[in-house]
Design a protein around this motif. Structure first.
Motif, PDB file in Angstrom:
ATOM      1  N   PRO A   1     -14.885  15.132  20.331  1.00  0.00           N
ATOM      2  CA  PRO A   1     -13.557  15.262  20.059  1.00  0.00           C
ATOM      3  C   PRO A   1     -12.694  13.964  20.447  1.00  0.00           C
ATOM      4  O   PRO A   1     -13.199  13.113  21.186  1.00  0.00           O
ATOM      5  N   ILE A   2     -11.574  13.802  19.788  1.00  0.00           N
ATOM      6  CA  ILE A   2     -10.792  12.585  20.205  1.00  0.00           C
ATOM      7  C   ILE A   2     -10.286  12.523  21.256  1.00  0.00           C
ATOM      8  O   ILE A   2     -10.377  11.450  22.037  1.00  0.00           O
ATOM      9  N   ALA A   3      -9.653  13.562  21.551  1.00  0.00           N
ATOM     10  CA  ALA A   3      -9.070  13.677  23.002  1.00  0.00           C
ATOM     11  C   ALA A   3      -8.817  14.930  23.301  1.00  0.00           C
ATOM     12  O   ALA A   3      -9.103  16.015  22.418  1.00  0.00           O
ATOM     13  N   MET A   4      -8.582  15.501  24.499  1.00  0.00           N
ATOM     14  CA  MET A   4      -8.300  16.809  24.893  1.00  0.00           C
ATOM     15  C   MET A   4      -7.244  16.991  26.199  1.00  0.00           C
ATOM     16  O   MET A   4      -7.373  15.876  26.958  1.00  0.00           O
ATOM     17  N   ASP A   5      -6.430  18.208  26.103  1.00  0.00           N
ATOM     18  CA  ASP A   5      -5.806  18.570  27.131  1.00  0.00           C
ATOM     19  C   ASP A   5      -6.346  19.671  27.974  1.00  0.00           C
ATOM     20  O   ASP A   5      -6.772  20.666  27.123  1.00  0.00           O
ATOM     21  N   TYR A   6      -6.487  19.577  29.120  1.00  0.00           N
ATOM     22  CA  TYR A   6      -7.178  20.745  29.832  1.00  0.00           C
ATOM     23  C   TYR A   6      -6.246  21.094  31.102  1.00  0.00           C
ATOM     24  O   TYR A   6      -5.645  20.302  31.696  1.00  0.00           O
ATOM     25  N   LEU A   7      -6.077  22.425  31.161  1.00  0.00           N
ATOM     26  CA  LEU A   7      -5.336  23.081  32.124  1.00  0.00           C
ATOM     27  C   LEU A   7      -6.006  24.205  33.031  1.00  0.00           C
ATOM     28  O   LEU A   7      -6.747  25.106  32.038  1.00  0.00           O
ATOM     29  N   GLU A   8      -5.999  24.369  34.006  1.00  0.00           N
ATOM     30  CA  GLU A   8      -6.772  25.631  34.716  1.00  0.00           C
ATOM     31  C   GLU A   8      -5.762  26.391  35.396  1.00  0.00           C
ATOM     32  O   GLU A   8      -4.718  25.909  35.906  1.00  0.00           O
ATOM     33  N   ALA A   9      -5.611  27.648  34.872  1.00  0.00           N
ATOM     34  CA  ALA A   9      -4.860  28.527  35.366  1.00  0.00           C
ATOM     35  C   ALA A   9      -5.709  29.841  35.643  1.00  0.00           C
ATOM     36  O   ALA A   9      -5.819  30.845  34.949  1.00  0.00           O
ATOM     37  N   ASN A  10      -6.123  29.831  36.885  1.00  0.00           N
ATOM     38  CA  ASN A  10      -6.985  30.804  37.313  1.00  0.00           C
ATOM     39  C   ASN A  10      -6.514  32.273  36.820  1.00  0.00           C
ATOM     40  O   ASN A  10      -5.621  32.614  37.113  1.00  0.00           O
ATOM     41  N   PRO A  11      -7.476  33.092  36.074  1.00  0.00           N
ATOM     42  CA  PRO A  11      -8.851  32.913  35.918  1.00  0.00           C
ATOM     43  C   PRO A  11      -9.154  32.228  34.452  1.00  0.00           C
ATOM     44  O   PRO A  11     -10.024  32.477  33.981  1.00  0.00           O
ATOM     45  N   TYR A  12      -8.285  31.420  33.999  1.00  0.00           N
ATOM     46  CA  TYR A  12      -8.347  31.031  32.634  1.00  0.00           C
ATOM     47  C   TYR A  12      -8.507  29.490  32.491  1.00  0.00           C
ATOM     48  O   TYR A  12      -7.896  28.800  33.311  1.00  0.00           O
ATOM     49  N   LEU A  13      -9.068  28.850  31.664  1.00  0.00           N
ATOM     50  CA  LEU A  13      -9.380  27.563  31.062  1.00  0.00           C
ATOM     51  C   LEU A  13      -8.800  27.283  30.089  1.00  0.00           C
ATOM     52  O   LEU A  13      -9.203  28.212  29.140  1.00  0.00           O
ATOM     53  N   VAL A  14      -8.064  26.185  29.876  1.00  0.00           N
ATOM     54  CA  VAL A  14      -7.291  26.155  28.627  1.00  0.00           C
ATOM     55  C   VAL A  14      -7.417  24.810  28.130  1.00  0.00           C
ATOM     56  O   VAL A  14      -7.545  23.723  28.767  1.00  0.00           O
ATOM     57  N   PHE A  15      -7.947  24.530  26.875  1.00  0.00           N
ATOM     58  CA  PHE A  15      -8.183  23.320  26.199  1.00  0.00           C
ATOM     59  C   PHE A  15      -7.345  23.258  24.871  1.00  0.00           C
ATOM     60  O   PHE A  15      -7.107  24.289  24.192  1.00  0.00           O
ATOM     61  N   SER A  16      -6.944  22.046  24.683  1.00  0.00           N
ATOM     62  CA  SER A  16      -6.107  21.709  23.386  1.00  0.00           C
ATOM     63  C   SER A  16      -6.972  20.404  23.135  1.00  0.00           C
ATOM     64  O   SER A  16      -6.877  19.528  23.901  1.00  0.00           O
ATOM     65  N   TYR A  17      -7.787  20.613  21.833  1.00  0.00           N
ATOM     66  CA  TYR A  17      -8.552  19.628  21.670  1.00  0.00           C
ATOM     67  C   TYR A  17      -8.196  18.980  20.130  1.00  0.00           C
ATOM     68  O   TYR A  17      -7.945  19.675  19.277  1.00  0.00           O
ATOM     69  N   TYR A  18      -8.477  17.847  20.019  1.00  0.00           N
ATOM     70  CA  TYR A  18      -8.375  17.208  18.640  1.00  0.00           C
ATOM     71  C   TYR A  18      -9.515  16.592  17.919  1.00  0.00           C
ATOM     72  O   TYR A  18     -10.491  15.968  18.820  1.00  0.00           O
ATOM     73  N   LEU A  19      -9.700  16.719  16.836  1.00  0.00           N
ATOM     74  CA  LEU A  19     -10.929  16.367  16.001  1.00  0.00           C
ATOM     75  C   LEU A  19     -10.410  15.769  14.798  1.00  0.00           C
ATOM     76  O   LEU A  19      -9.412  15.775  14.210  1.00  0.00           O
ATOM     77  N   TYR A  20     -11.470  14.929  14.118  1.00  0.00           N
ATOM     78  CA  TYR A  20     -11.087  14.084  12.975  1.00  0.00           C
ATOM     79  C   TYR A  20     -11.757  15.294  11.797  1.00  0.00           C
ATOM     80  O   TYR A  20     -12.792  15.558  12.097  1.00  0.00           O
ATOM     81  N   GLU A  21     -10.802  15.603  11.012  1.00  0.00           N
ATOM     82  CA  GLU A  21     -11.237  16.242   9.810  1.00  0.00           C
ATOM     83  C   GLU A  21     -10.803  15.656   8.607  1.00  0.00           C
ATOM     84  O   GLU A  21      -9.530  15.645   8.427  1.00  0.00           O
ATOM     85  N   GLN A  22     -11.579  15.282   7.961  1.00  0.00           N
ATOM     86  CA  GLN A  22     -11.315  14.567   6.355  1.00  0.00           C
ATOM     87  C   GLN A  22     -10.326  13.459   6.625  1.00  0.00           C
ATOM     88  O   GLN A  22      -9.338  13.263   6.029  1.00  0.00           O
ATOM     89  N   GLU A  23     -10.665  12.728   7.442  1.00  0.00           N
ATOM     90  CA  GLU A  23      -9.935  11.478   7.868  1.00  0.00           C
ATOM     91  C   GLU A  23      -8.564  11.725   8.419  1.00  0.00           C
ATOM     92  O   GLU A  23      -7.731  10.763   8.712  1.00  0.00           O
ATOM     93  N   LYS A  24      -8.257  12.822   8.574  1.00  0.00           N
ATOM     94  CA  LYS A  24      -6.970  13.306   9.447  1.00  0.00           C
ATOM     95  C   LYS A  24      -7.557  13.899  10.675  1.00  0.00           C
ATOM     96  O   LYS A  24      -8.546  14.103  11.119  1.00  0.00           O
ATOM     97  N   VAL A  25      -6.342  14.079  11.590  1.00  0.00           N
ATOM     98  CA  VAL A  25      -6.571  14.898  12.942  1.00  0.00           C
ATOM     99  C   VAL A  25      -6.209  16.223  13.007  1.00  0.00           C
ATOM    100  O   VAL A  25      -5.173  16.542  12.382  1.00  0.00           O
TER     101      VAL A  25
END
Length: 267
Positions: free
Chosen positions: A189-213
């Motif tokens: 992943p290029i970057a990720m945003d992470y948040l813990e909200a017990n009992p949940y784990l939340v990820f917002s992550y970014y990937l390169y796909e066909q030279e775009k994000v």
């Protein structure tokens, strides 16, 4: 996507969602929306107790430089910038949270905050030699007594949370990346945003796909069961900011910059 439909709500706009502010005590969310091509700005309020759009409006008293600065009590507060070359607010507008209509304008004053225990606003006016502070009635916009600068309230702690941004050079990035790979097979992943909200784990992550994000949202519970997984946007020019907020068991995010999504996570 494994959530039940009643826990999901979404609403799309023709403009880009520029800013989101939740009400401190009610399940209402104020939005600032912008159309960069037309240079127009508007505001909307989503009431998630319904759930529905309560109103969406433009204001003749505002322009492209106007910004949403606070949402409290029964009003949204907007700062006007009379001189775009000077990055300081010059006027304060109050918009009814119930109807979306302009309540009052206080020219030459800016919002500092709420006076603790009274519900009154504290506003400030910059003078050539100093700054004047006065109380303001939030219903009428009428100015009250002057107060000393020392008595102005500190900035309140937000009653909502945003995730922490992690990039490859950061501590714990490799740990979080390894977890993503095990859960959904994500690599590099290029970057990720992470948040813990017990009992949940939340990820917002970014990937390169066909030279775009592309941006994805993943919600996992403590038992490592996937609760929600979806691509939020693609063909991005870069990595976004402030696309996820958490408040009182509700996760709010943006899809394609113009769709508001609310996910109610039960405990």
């Amino acid at each position: 996507m494994l959530l039940s439909p009643e826990n999901l709500f979404s609403h799309s706009f023709s403009q880009t969602i520029w800013r989101i502010l939740p009400h401190p005590t009610r399940d209402e969310w104020a939005l600032e929306l912008r159309d960069a091509d037309q240079k127009t700005v508007s505001w909307a309020l989503l009431d998630l107790t319904l759930p529905a759009l309560r109103w969406h409006t433009t204001l003749e008293a505002s322009d492209w430089w106007s910004t949403l600065t606070a949402f409290a009590g029964d009003a949204l507060y907007i700062h006007n910038y009379r001189y775009p070359d000077i990055p300081e607010p010059t006027d304060l507008l109050a918009v009814s949270a119930k109807e979306g209509t302009l309540g009052w304008i206080l020219s030459g004053w800016l919002l500092v905050g709420e006076q603790p225990g009274t519900g009154n606003l504290i506003v400030a006016q910059k003078l050539p030699q100093n700054t004047r502070y006065q109380l303001c009635n939030p219903q009428t916009g009428l100015l009250g007594s002057a107060i000393q600068e020392a008595k102005t309230p500190p900035s309140p702690t937000p009653d909502y949370r945003a995730p922490v941004r992690y990039e490859p050079r950061d501590v714990y990035f490799d740990v979080l990346s390894s977890f993503l790979e095990k859960m959904v097979g994500v690599h590099s992943p290029i970057a990720m945003d992470y948040l813990e909200a017990n009992p949940y784990l939340v990820f917002s992550y970014y990937l390169y796909e066909q030279e775009k994000v592309a941006q994805y949202l993943l919600v996992v519970d403590r038992a490592k069961q996937i609760v929600y997984h979806e691509r939020l946007s693609e063909n991005r020019q870069g990595v976004g900011r402030d696309t996820i907020l958490w408040k009182a068991g509700r996760l709010v995010c943006l899809r394609n910059s113009n769709e508001f999504i609310s996910i109610k996570l039960t405990f």
